[in-house]
Motif scaffolding. Structure first.
Motif, mmCIF file in Angstrom:
data_model
loop_
_atom_site.group_PDB
_atom_site.id
_atom_site.type_symbol
_atom_site.label_atom_id
_atom_site.label_comp_id
_atom_site.label_asym_id
_atom_site.label_seq_id
_atom_site.Cartn_x
_atom_site.Cartn_y
_atom_site.Cartn_z
ATOM 1 N N TYR A 284 0.806 -1.226 0.000
ATOM 2 C CA TYR A 284 0.000 0.000 0.000
ATOM 3 C C TYR A 284 0.838 1.276 0.000
ATOM 4 N N ILE A 285 2.142 1.114 -0.077
ATOM 5 C CA ILE A 285 2.997 2.268 -0.393
ATOM 6 C C ILE A 285 3.388 2.217 -1.869
ATOM 7 N N ILE A 286 3.892 1.053 -2.303
ATOM 8 C CA ILE A 286 4.398 0.964 -3.680
ATOM 9 C C ILE A 286 3.279 1.099 -4.718
ATOM 10 N N ALA A 287 2.200 0.341 -4.536
ATOM 11 C CA ALA A 287 1.144 0.369 -5.548
ATOM 12 C C ALA A 287 0.531 1.776 -5.692
ATOM 13 N N TYR A 348 8.584 5.414 0.193
ATOM 14 C CA TYR A 348 8.763 4.651 -1.049
ATOM 15 C C TYR A 348 10.036 3.815 -1.020
ATOM 16 N N LEU A 349 11.140 4.439 -0.706
ATOM 17 C CA LEU A 349 12.416 3.719 -0.735
ATOM 18 C C LEU A 349 12.449 2.607 0.309
ATOM 19 N N LYS A 350 11.934 2.939 1.485
ATOM 20 C CA LYS A 350 11.880 1.923 2.546
ATOM 21 C C LYS A 350 11.039 0.736 2.091
ATOM 22 N N ALA A 351 9.907 1.031 1.481
ATOM 23 C CA ALA A 351 9.015 -0.034 1.015
ATOM 24 C C ALA A 351 9.708 -0.908 -0.026
ATOM 25 N N GLN A 352 10.460 -0.294 -0.929
ATOM 26 C CA GLN A 352 11.160 -1.081 -1.958
ATOM 27 C C GLN A 352 12.219 -1.986 -1.319
ATOM 28 N N LYS A 353 12.797 -1.523 -0.240
ATOM 29 C CA LYS A 353 13.796 -2.342 0.448
ATOM 30 C C LYS A 353 13.143 -3.501 1.190
ATOM 31 N N VAL A 354 12.029 -3.205 1.862
ATOM 32 C CA VAL A 354 11.336 -4.287 2.558
ATOM 33 C C VAL A 354 10.799 -5.281 1.526
ATOM 34 N N ARG B 270 8.474 14.677 -7.409
ATOM 35 C CA ARG B 270 8.248 13.287 -6.968
ATOM 36 C C ARG B 270 8.939 12.269 -7.889
ATOM 37 N N TYR B 271 10.220 12.482 -8.108
ATOM 38 C CA TYR B 271 10.994 11.540 -8.921
ATOM 39 C C TYR B 271 10.950 10.134 -8.322
ATOM 40 N N PHE B 272 10.805 9.138 -9.144
ATOM 41 C CA PHE B 272 11.029 7.751 -8.693
ATOM 42 C C PHE B 272 11.426 6.929 -9.907
ATOM 43 N N PRO B 273 12.132 5.804 -9.691
ATOM 44 C CA PRO B 273 12.627 5.013 -10.819
ATOM 45 C C PRO B 273 11.468 4.549 -11.705
ATOM 46 N N GLU B 274 11.614 4.714 -13.011
ATOM 47 C CA GLU B 274 10.560 4.339 -13.956
ATOM 48 C C GLU B 274 10.389 2.812 -13.954
ATOM 49 N N ASP C 46 21.551 -3.071 4.753
ATOM 50 C CA ASP C 46 22.390 -3.338 3.575
ATOM 51 C C ASP C 46 21.586 -3.884 2.395
ATOM 52 N N ILE C 47 20.308 -3.541 2.388
ATOM 53 C CA ILE C 47 19.435 -4.075 1.341
ATOM 54 C C ILE C 47 19.322 -3.067 0.195
ATOM 55 N N SER C 48 19.496 -3.556 -1.032
ATOM 56 C CA SER C 48 19.256 -2.695 -2.191
ATOM 57 C C SER C 48 17.782 -2.767 -2.535
ATOM 58 N N PRO C 49 17.244 -1.677 -3.076
ATOM 59 C CA PRO C 49 15.824 -1.703 -3.440
ATOM 60 C C PRO C 49 15.541 -2.801 -4.461
#
Lengths: 452, 477, 92
Positions: A284-287, A348-354, B270-274, C46-49
């Motif tokens: 529910y963050i990424i989508a 967003y970034l945290k969510a992508q890492k999790v 709100r940049y984010f990777p495409e 140490d996790i990459s997205p």
């Protein structure tokens, strides 16, 4: 004299016209298109021409997959009047194999929902019991198959939107590996999660459709060519994650019974996917983040609804304010917030890492097991209007979301019945691009189990 | 007014030379009828996906090499989100955290200008407010340009004067044209330049508040706009005023910059990777392929041309366009380079100008120009003859020797002198007059020689002989 | 997140929110945001997205003309000749 295919298609359309009033699974029947196609197919029969792999098969299409010359609204007022200038890749592939596209089916607005209640065009009812929701967001497609209107339908699955309605309506629904099917022509919701997949009454039909729609498409960079291997191993190890047993009693008992009936060469072990509880949050963050950007193009300039304002900027607010429903607005705002400056890293970034951590859970699990099994949804279909709190609705997707986050294939097949005879779905997942293996196993399980 | 030090950084957008757009297969042709080079992808239809153009990636790598940048092994596209009618998806696909190249420099005559980064992105569409000269009661959107591949080249604020900015732009354009990365034609919109300008009282002070100036239509305007902006800022500060971070538009007609918007609330893109695009991976193979395609660059060529004895002016003209320089090198291979340079600059460019041709469209074999240069250098023909025959050479690609034979041009001075003597004896009175200083009288003798040779002798040469004979006579006396 | 925060986000997303709904939106928003706080429990040092596909995918530079441009223009809510038309973009 009427041709055979035309007769069959006309019969199919007649049935929908007569019986779909109660269910509202279709938003539109492409009568002219379908009959015309049927006539062409009859001509093929007459001439002895080569017949496609889906010859004369009626297919329903979710309202977020575009067809050239036809309307597509994504269940939203904002796409009122839009007629697609092009075909989705899956539509091309289906028609190339002589399938007959019957109509477009209802859905939660922009696929944001788990009940098909957020459609701007009214709810779809569960064919098993019309007081209940069919699930969502591909509720129309699931219901159209469950009601027996069409043998197969296409849906899209971002966080469970194929599997959960399949489970609620008592049909099979398959979300392929991310990249297995081209997304070109699927109106994007969460681009890194979306995948098109089929609904059908049985796994065999699911396979048939999947074989036609899968494969690399140059127009979708994320699509992948791979050859599914439809074969099983001598011994199939199934893992049941202990985190997936937190569900209603009826669902739990149906799943348990199914496990007891698994074919002899299927071995079941308990496993753990320790980060399951974070999946809903990540999703529910990424989508919504991706959606907030994907849905920005609906501005009333090139297509769809437009409400003029006092000036250009005001027009954007009015068009989007009136064109989108509340759930869509809520998610666009969530996503806008998660991407906004100062919050990007924390959300967003945290969510992508999790998300990467959750995927790692699966990688570890698939070193030990071939399949991961469990319930599709923690509950069975609920009553229309029963759940109003957004967060409670989001938590419905706890077992389906992880497959989207990890990009792995997952299928829901019917495995029993709960209260009021409402169906329970059994979910089977496999490692990414093991779609063939997964479908083969699902077919064996489908054969092995029986329930009242 | 006390002294201020200006600090200038440039953001240059160049259109990469591709046939198709950055993320779809529509043509990039300039000047097409409105909304003809469009498709579902570049008009942002629901459900479409981008697919990146291989050539654009390669050209970006080549640009990175030419600009002495580091080429990143791994880079990604990002979405830059904002609403505007010329941006159909309401996001521009660009590069943000991980650009394809960074950390380079461009060498100017006196100094180096650092390059922060050069990244790929797609262009937006065009808004029109007039049809012809008739104002529209609204704005019109043309998406032909939308999705055209751009490379954004961001310099360090290493530029300290409008002149240096001008030189930087000229050098940059020359490099990119040489390597066939971009046409860099400001008129056709294949090069655009935004300038960040600030001033401060001394190098010990932190940088001043900068303004961004846009809307310049030529390098000359860029120079003028920066000069104006520096003066404006100096004046504001000297009067105790404050500079605001804002975007200012250059008004070329009035020669001023005008406030466009103040960035009180910084835009939140709100940049984010495409997620629809896979990352770009660049390996040594791609880099080497591109490196091989880079010709000798202007700086190196300049040196060579100076060694050949050309003047600074000649070198500058010849080096400006790579194809012209290639032409010169081919023509001067076995011929007198100075004379070849003269012929190219005076005659060839003259003909090209008359016919509105590019050097690529010139049919004339450079070896013929070399031949002509040698004839001229050895005095066998005069500048007048060159002037007379060059247009024909140019048009029909004929070697000068053949043309001279065809015209029966009497270029042999010995032969001509005999004829001149004949003319003198036939027109003795005119000769006497001429000797007395009546310049006009020479005409009769020249005319006689011309008639005798049916126009195939060069009047200037005849005149030259006549003058010589007159002087010899005087000497005899 | 307060009312102003919600309005700021709505403005960024170009969404008109009915006055009567702002309170409800704010409340739901905060409930969801506090649910997100859970993610803080996961160590991602140490996790990459996450990345779905790790290979070069490129398209050849070829022009293919789209033949149905009239279908694109035909959807425009407002048009002048072959242009999409919008209210005047204020020359900022």
């Amino acid at each position: 004299m009427k041709g055979q295919i035309k007769e069959k298609i006309a019969g199919c359309i007649g049935k929908i016209k007569q019986a779909d009033i109660k269910i509202h699974s279709f938003l539109e029947i492409f009568e002219h298109r379908a009959i015309e196609k049927a006539e062409q197919l009859d001509e093929k029969v007459k001439n002895g021409d080569k017949q496609g792999r889906l010859f004369g098969l009626p297919v329903a299409i979710k309202d977020n997959i575009v067809i050239k010359g036809e309307r597509a609204t994504c269940g939203s007022k904002i796409l009122e009047g839009f007629i697609s200038p092009y075909d989705a890749e899956v539509v091309k592939r289906l028609e190339r194999e002589d399938a007959v596209i019957i109509g477009r089916t209802n859905m939660d607005e922009f696929a944001f929902g788990s009940s098909t209640e957020t459609s701007a065009w009214g709810v779809t009812r569960n064919p098993v019991n019309p007081e209940f929701v069919p699930g969502g967001s591909s509720g129309g497609s699931a219901a159209s198959v469950a009601a027996g209107f069409v043998p197969v339908a296409l849906g899209s699955d971002t966080g469970g939107s194929i599997r959960q309605p399949a489970s609620f309506c008592g049909v099979c629904g398959f979300k392929p590996s991310y990249g297995a099917v081209s997304r070109y022509g699927l109106v994007a919701f969460g681009s890194s999660l979306d995948q098109i997949g089929p609904f059908a009454g049985n796994v065999r039909d699911i396979k048939k459709i999947f074989e036609v729609i899968r494969g690399r498409d140059e127009k979708d960079e994320t699509s992948v060519e791979f050859e599914p291997v439809y074969a099983l191993k001598e011994k199939v190890v199934c893992g049941i994650p202990k985190e997936y047993l937190n569900c209603s009693e009826k669902v739990k008992s149906a799943v348990k019974k199914t496990i007891e009936q698994l074919p002899k060469n299927f071995e079941v072990v308990e496993i753990s996917l320790p980060h399951t509880e974070y999946a809903v949050g990540v999703y529910y963050i990424i989508a919504p983040s991706e959606a907030s950007s994907n849905l920005a193009r609906f501005d009333g300039i090139r297509y769809g609804r437009r409400i003029d304002g006092s000036d250009l900027i005001d027009g954007y607010f009015k068009t989007r304010g009136s064109g989108f429903g509340d759930e869509v607005k809520r998610r666009i705002m969530l996503g806008t917030f998660a991407l906004s400056s100062g919050y990007y890293d924390a959300y967003y970034l945290k969510a992508q890492k999790v998300r990467a951590v959750i995927k790692r859970d699966f990688d570890i699990a698939f070193k030990k097991v071939d399949l991961i099994i469990g319930p599709t949804s923690p509950v069975i279909a609920f009553k229309i209007g029963e759940i109003t709190d957004p967060l409670s609705m989001y938590l419905q997707d706890i077992f389906t979301i992880p497959a989207n986050l990890a990009g792995i294939p997952a299928i829901s097949i019917p495995c029993g019945r709960g209260e009021m005879g409402l169906p329970v779905g059994f979910q089977i997942m496999a490692a990414r691009f093991n779609d063939g293996f997964l479908l083969e196993a699902a077919e064996k399980i489908e054969e092995a189990i029986s329930y009242e | 007014m006390s002294d201020f030090i200006p600090t200038i950084g440039l953001e240059v957008h160049v259109q990469l030379k591709t046939k198709s757009k950055m993320f779809c297969s529509c043509s990039t042709d300039f000047g097409a009828a409105p909304n003809t080079n469009i498709c579902p992808v570049c008009t942002g239809q629901p459900g479409v996906l981008p697919a990146k153009n291989k050539r654009a990636i390669e050209l970006a790598v080549r640009a990175g090499l030419v600009l002495n940048c580091r080429i990143e092994k791994y880079s990604v596209f990002a979405r830059k989100n904002y609403f505007y009618p010329d941006l159909p998806k309401a996001y521009q696909i660009s590069q943000y955290e991980l650009p394809i190249t960074r950390d380079g420099f461009v060498k100017l005559s006196g100094k180096k200008i650092g390059i922060i980064r050069a990244h790929l992105e797609e262009d937006a569409g065009k808004l029109l407010h007039y049809i012809g000269s008739v104002p529209v009661d609204g704005s019109l959107v043309d998406l032909n340009r939308c999705g055209v591949p751009l490379l954004e080249i961001v310099s360090y604020p290493d530029i300290d004067s409008p002149e240096t900015a001008f030189e930087y732009l000229k050098t940059l354009r020359r490099l990119l044209r040489y390597a066939e990365i971009s046409d860099c034609d400001m008129e056709k919109g294949s090069l655009r330049c935004d300038c960040n300008v600030s001033v401060r009282r001394s190098v010990d002070e932190p940088l001043g508040v900068k303004t961004e100036i846009k809307n310049m239509n030529s390098f000359r305007e860029v120079r003028e706009a920066i000069a104006y902006e520096i003066e404006r800022q100096k004046k504001v500060l000297s009067d105790g005023g404050k500079i605001y971070q804002e975007t200012r538009l250059w008004n070329g007609r009035k020669g001023v910059t005008v406030e466009m918007r103040r960035k009180e609330e910084a835009a939140d893109y709100r940049y984010f990777p495409e997620p629809d695009l896979t990352p770009i991976f660049i390996d040594e193979k791609i880099i080497e392929e591109q490196r091989k395609l880079i010709p000798k660059l202007p700086a190196e060529r300049k040196e060579k041309l100076f060694e050949m004895g050309l003047s600074e002016y000649q070198v500058d003209v010849l080096v400006e366009e790579r194809k012209l320089c290639d032409y010169f090198i081919a023509a001067s291979e076995n011929s007198n380079p100075k004379e070849v340079a003269n012929l190219i600059i005076t005659n060839l460019l003259g003909e090209m100008n008359k016919k509105r041709l590019d050097i690529e469209e010139v049919k004339l074999n450079p070896l013929f120009v070399g031949e002509l240069a040698d004839l001229k250098a050895s005095g066998k023909i005069s500048a007048q003859v060159v002037k007379r025959i060059f247009p024909q050479m140019f048009e029909k690609n004929i070697p000068p020797s053949q043309l001279l034979k065809n015209l029966n041009i009497v270029s042999d001075e010995g032969k001509l002198e005999k004829l001149v003597w004949e003319g003198i004896s036939e027109n003795s009175s005119a000769w006497e007059d001429y000797k007395m200083g009546k310049e006009k009288a020479s005409g009769r003798i020249i005319g006689w020689v011309m008639k005798k040779t049916r126009g195939s002798s060069d009047p200037a040469t005849v005149k030259k002989i006549l003058e010589r004979l007159k002087d010899e006579k005087d000497f005899d006396n | 997140m307060d009312r102003d925060g919600i309005l700021r986000i709505a403005k960024l997303a170009r969404l008109e929110i009915e006055d009567g709904k702002i309170e409800k939106f704010t409340e739901e928003f905060n409930k969801i945001l506090s649910y997100f706080e859970k993610l803080g429990e996961v160590n991602t040092k140490d996790i990459s997205p996450f990345l779905l596909k790790n290979e070069n995918v490129l398209r050849e530079d070829e022009v293919i003309r789209f033949k149905d441009r009239d279908r694109i223009l035909g959807n425009a809510p407002d048009r002048q000749d072959d242009f999409f038309k919008v209210k005047k973009v204020i020359e900022e």
